[in-house]
Motif scaffolding. Sequence first.
Motif, short mmCIF file in Angstrom:
data_model
loop_
_atom_site.label_atom_id
_atom_site.label_comp_id
_atom_site.label_asym_id
_atom_site.label_seq_id
_atom_site.Cartn_x
_atom_site.Cartn_y
_atom_site.Cartn_z
N VAL A 45 0.82 -1.34 0.36
CA VAL A 45 0.13 -0.37 -0.25
C VAL A 45 0.64 1.47 -0.15
O VAL A 45 2.03 1.53 0.65
CB VAL A 45 -0.44 0.18 1.07
N ASP A 46 0.82 2.18 -0.83
CA ASP A 46 1.35 3.87 -0.85
C ASP A 46 0.67 4.61 -0.43
O ASP A 46 1.06 5.44 0.40
CB ASP A 46 1.90 3.42 -2.42
N VAL A 47 -0.90 4.96 -0.89
CA VAL A 47 -1.72 6.00 -0.01
C VAL A 47 -2.69 5.17 0.95
O VAL A 47 -3.46 4.94 -0.21
CB VAL A 47 -1.74 6.89 -0.96
N ALA A 48 -3.01 5.35 1.78
CA ALA A 48 -4.36 4.61 2.15
C ALA A 48 -4.62 5.29 3.81
O ALA A 48 -4.11 5.78 4.52
CB ALA A 48 -4.38 3.45 2.52
N ILE A 49 -6.31 6.52 3.29
CA ILE A 49 -7.20 7.11 3.82
C ILE A 49 -7.40 6.38 4.70
O ILE A 49 -8.84 6.33 3.99
CB ILE A 49 -7.47 7.92 3.90
N PRO A 50 -7.40 6.20 5.81
CA PRO A 50 -8.79 5.75 6.78
C PRO A 50 -9.71 6.51 7.13
O PRO A 50 -10.25 7.89 7.27
CB PRO A 50 -8.08 5.07 8.10
N LEU B 276 9.21 2.69 -4.74
CA LEU B 276 8.81 1.41 -3.49
C LEU B 276 8.08 1.91 -2.02
O LEU B 276 7.48 1.22 -2.10
CB LEU B 276 9.31 0.42 -3.63
N ASP B 277 8.96 3.17 -1.69
CA ASP B 277 8.20 3.28 0.03
C ASP B 277 8.12 4.58 -0.37
O ASP B 277 9.25 5.90 -0.99
CB ASP B 277 10.13 3.48 0.42
N TRP B 278 6.95 4.82 -0.34
CA TRP B 278 6.15 6.47 -0.47
C TRP B 278 6.10 7.76 0.78
O TRP B 278 5.55 7.89 0.76
CB TRP B 278 5.02 6.54 -1.20
N GLY B 279 6.55 6.29 1.78
CA GLY B 279 6.10 6.83 3.38
C GLY B 279 5.01 7.06 4.35
O GLY B 279 4.46 5.24 3.67
N ASP B 280 4.86 7.12 5.00
CA ASP B 280 3.84 7.28 5.53
C ASP B 280 1.94 6.89 4.79
O ASP B 280 2.02 7.68 4.16
CB ASP B 280 3.51 7.53 6.97
N PRO B 281 1.34 6.00 5.08
CA PRO B 281 0.66 5.82 3.35
C PRO B 281 -0.79 6.54 3.93
O PRO B 281 -1.58 7.18 3.23
CB PRO B 281 -0.14 4.13 3.35
N SER B 282 -0.98 7.28 5.20
CA SER B 282 -1.99 8.28 5.81
C SER B 282 -1.51 9.69 5.51
O SER B 282 -2.18 10.29 5.44
CB SER B 282 -1.98 7.88 7.41
N ASP B 283 -0.44 9.97 5.48
CA ASP B 283 0.30 10.94 4.81
C ASP B 283 -0.11 11.84 3.13
O ASP B 283 0.18 10.84 2.59
CB ASP B 283 1.49 11.09 5.00
N ARG B 284 -1.39 12.28 3.31
CA ARG B 284 -1.63 12.36 2.05
C ARG B 284 -0.02 13.13 0.79
O ARG B 284 -0.21 13.21 -0.38
CB ARG B 284 -2.95 13.22 1.69
#
Length: 521
Positions: free
Chosen positions: A222-227, A270-278
Amino acid sequence: MIRSLALSLALALACIGTAGAASAPPGTRGQVLTDGVGYVSVVRLAHPSDAALNGRMLMAFERDGMGGVPLYESVDGGAHWRFLLDVTDQAHHDDPRWQLRWQPHLSELARPSADLPAGTLLLAANATGDDAKGRLVAEDLQLYASTDGGRSWRYRGSIVKGGGNPSDKDNHGVWEPNVHRLDDGRLVAYYSSEAHKDAGFNQLLAHKLSTDGGRTWGEEKVDVAIPGGVERPGMAVVDRLPDGRYVMTYEDIDGPRNGQVYLKTSADGLDWGDPSDRGTQVRTAAGAWPAASPIVRWLPWHQGPGVIAVLAERVGGDGDPAGHSIYWNNDGGRGPWWEAEAPVRKLTGNIHAGWTQALVSLPGGRLWHATTSSTAGDPADARRNIVMYADAPARFDRYEAEDAIRRGSVRIGDATASNGAKARIASAPGGQLTFPVHVPAGGVYRATIRWQDLGFEPALPVLRVNGAVWKTSDRAERDGWHLATASGPLREGDNTVVLEGARRPADVDYVQLEPITAGGG
């Protein structure tokens, strides 16, 4: 593989070119290619095994119906196009309910990947499956490869599968593949997934890796995921920057600003940081922001580090809602963004007009652009959309006044102004436009201010750069506009350019900054 008969027919009809295309609808700018719903993707060949194919361009897009993904070719830098063939679903070729239809993405391998040689063309697209009643119920993101310049295509493998109709709240659809080669030869496929609703994600962005040239794909990351189960990050597009980093844009549907385009970077893709960080908002200093269905491209500009350019379907804030602008930034995505007029001027009317666009850098400092436009007769019907294209000089040294930080000033639409808008600045001491500009090299620059009076005694706004007043000279131009010029030093990196109101209010179109010494650019 596409049947040779179809290819022969396409080549026989190549002489038609664009001669049979309809004329551009009123209010648009560009050439009409053919009918097409949206999602235009273009690649300019730079590594073909056949040197004669170098510089050719291929275009794919979504169209209405179940005929496959249409592929067009240009041999003259995008000025004219001819139909090549339809790329159809080879994985389900015996099942008429399946077809390769949506979200095509074209790319070229600069270096080999597994058994695929340099110069191989890749086409990733969404094949959809219907049930017995003709209702879409399944998706399959597939990858195809061509080693002959796009004249034939072979199925490589399935990236990820999903299920459900887009209108179903509980669907587990997968969408919008975007495939790239990493430095180690692996392929990475970014995509949108609705398969994690039970975990609290309405939709998220993810990727998979392939070590065998796209035949098989590994586990999802997962790269971007907003809970929260509401926001829908989607439509990720990735490009490479000169410093080696990867840059991604995506839309955040139902986020704090619906459709806001965000930008994230990665050192390795491959590493885009914290997925919850927009990530970082793409936004002008004045508060306009591109929205929905974005693409990102790195573009060369003069001898500097180039610019990051973003195109989107529409605009939020007080920008042009029709989305006619290229948003650009020459500081790696940091700081404010600026607008430049896109070569194609489309019509809106449905969400698929401008639904993913194509932007290509051409020799000679020109930009080639393609998108879909609605038609004047039935703008709400996406099935009647048309593909349009055009090229124009790149202009990434012009800072639009409507994008500046405004005090005692307002944005006003004006067809005679660059990018269709200007800023009206109040008289002294209240009016002020502040342009935070970044230049890659210090030196002496020429500033050009396009402005006009409001019928009072002409009063040119005062130009102040990094606190120092630059003396200007002025001459009249067409449509009541004036061009005022001045020159002075800019330092490498960040500078502050300010226009201050004079005795009377005035309209300002833009400030343009061009280097006039070797150290300036």
